[in-house]
Design an enzyme around this catalytic site. Structure first.
Site, PDB file in Angstrom:
ATOM      1  N   LYS A  45       0.846  -1.192   0.000  1.00 26.87           N
ATOM      2  CA  LYS A  45       0.000   0.000   0.000  1.00 26.87           C
ATOM      3  C   LYS A  45       0.885   1.248   0.000  1.00 26.87           C
ATOM      4  CE  LYS A  45      -3.875  -2.369   0.426  1.00 26.87           C
ATOM      5  NZ  LYS A  45      -3.309  -3.669   0.057  1.00 26.87           N
ATOM      6  N   ASP A  46       0.333   2.320  -0.527  1.00 24.67           N
ATOM      7  CA  ASP A  46       1.058   3.566  -0.709  1.00 24.67           C
ATOM      8  C   ASP A  46       1.521   4.152   0.623  1.00 24.67           C
ATOM      9  OD1 ASP A  46       1.925   6.104  -1.640  1.00 24.67           O
ATOM     10  OD2 ASP A  46       0.452   6.036  -3.253  1.00 24.67           O
ATOM     11  N   ARG A  47       2.732   4.746   0.612  1.00 24.29           N
ATOM     12  CA  ARG A  47       3.214   5.452   1.805  1.00 24.29           C
ATOM     13  C   ARG A  47       2.416   6.738   2.039  1.00 24.29           C
ATOM     14  NH1 ARG A  47       8.180   5.981   4.409  1.00 24.29           N
ATOM     15  NH2 ARG A  47       9.242   4.722   2.826  1.00 24.29           N
TER      16      ARG A  47
END
Length: 355
Positions: free
Chosen positions: A83-85
């Site tokens: 998942k995106d930071r």
């Protein structure tokens, strides 16, 4: 080293020019992701499953923190997907704890990581096990005509968007693809497993996007042709399309889709003109295709059209658009936004950003 931009790495839009511009990810809460997992958890077993909320933290770092706090090696920490930071995300992790009580994981928690739920299960969480991801996006500093926006949103809800791999897959300025090409030309694979996976993924994703870009340009990305390999939205299996299959009502219903190649060993199993196109693509990138095959990558398929489930939107403020939708696992919310608006960096109102 030249920086690769959006058109180099993705391809043309399918629904025309953007309706305007906006900022995404001004704060983490503007990009929220909830993993959708269709696995009934038993409540007992040697694997501790954790439902984790993280803010401004990538999945790999969260896994390391959980592993350290639990006192287990990293190989015993599992998750379904990255998942995106730059987001507020909620996803599952599992820890393999045979014969052990639930550990105190307080050392892993903080303002950027909270454990929301704990339960036991008999099996570990496998990569790719999640069925989908739910997104809530808040686009701020919106500059667009609402009538045009609403019409575009209704259009993509009805027909979907091209299922490009997003720019995130290629690293800053396409750096992962540049490194993949360098490895392919030298016929080597990085010893580091994470780097190897990242570069192989970038190479395959680029070839897929190239093929999809061609079909978007000619308007065939959402139509089946004889020789296409067709797949259902949530299935990894596929079948060859003849004339009868091209008339299947499930294509119009956005349940069934043409697919493109995720390159690996052997020729694609497509047929007719579709196979010719895919082999021509391979011929234009011989080193990259040989490298992917030699790495032992199996030939797989990915749907060309991305259906958007449950798309809803409203305007909480005059210059804010909020979107909610669900996408199949492995698909990118940013390619949905790309068909609607140009994204600009925080604090700017000119020049579309390159990420």
């Amino acid at each position: 080293m030249s920086v690769l931009g959006e058109l180099d790495l993705l391809g043309p839009r399918a629904h025309g020019a953007a309706c305007g511009e906006a900022v995404l990810k001004a704060v983490a809460e503007d990009f929220q992701v909830d993993e959708v997992l269709d696995i009934p958890l038993s409540g007992e077993g040697e694997h501790l499953w954790l439902w984790v909320e993280k803010r401004g933290l990538n999945t790999e770092e969260a896994a390391r923190r959980l592993g350290r706090a639990a006192g287990v090696q990293q190989k015993h920490v599992s998750y379904a997907g990255l998942k995106d930071r730059q987001a507020l995300t909620r996803q599952w992790f599992s820890l393999h704890l045979p014969g052990k009580a639930d550990p105190d994981l307080g050392a892993a928690e903080g303002e950027d990581l909270r454990i929301l739920r704990r339960t036991r299960h008999s099996r570990k969480l496998q990569r790719g096990a999640h069925a989908a991801n739910g997104f809530t996006l808040r686009l701020t500093a919106l500059r667009a005509e609402r009538v045009l926006l609403d019409a575009r949103l209704e259009r993509i809800a009805a027909v979907g968007v091209p299922n490009y791999f997003g720019l995130q897959r290629f690293g800053h300025g396409g750096g992962n693809l540049v490194d993949a090409r360098s490895c392919a030309e030298q016929d080597l694979l990085p010893a580091n497993r994470n780097l190897r996976s990242r570069f192989l993924s970038a190479g395959r994703s680029y070839l897929f996007n190239r093929l999809l870009a061609e079909r978007v340009a000619e308007g065939s990305w959402n139509r089946a042709a004889v020789g296409d390999l067709l797949a259902f939205t949530d299935s990894r299996s596929f079948f060859l399309a003849g004339e009868e299959e091209c008339r299947d009502a499930r294509l119009a219903a956005l349940d069934l889709h043409p697919t493109g190649p995720l390159w690996g060993e052997g020729d694609p199993p497509s047929g007719a003109g579709v196979l010719e196109r895919e082999l021509a693509l391979a011929g234009s990138e011989p080193a990259l295709c040989r490298w992917l095959a030699k790495a032992g990558m199996a030939h797989e398929r990915r749907i060309l059209r991305l259906p958007i489930q449950g798309l809803a939107w409203h305007y909480p403020e005059p210059d804010v658009l909020q979107l909610e939708f669900v996408l199949p696992a492995g698909c990118f919310a940013t390619v949905v936004v790309r068909e609607i608006l140009d994204l600009v960096p925080t604090g700017q109102t000119e020049n579309p950003c390159a990420y």
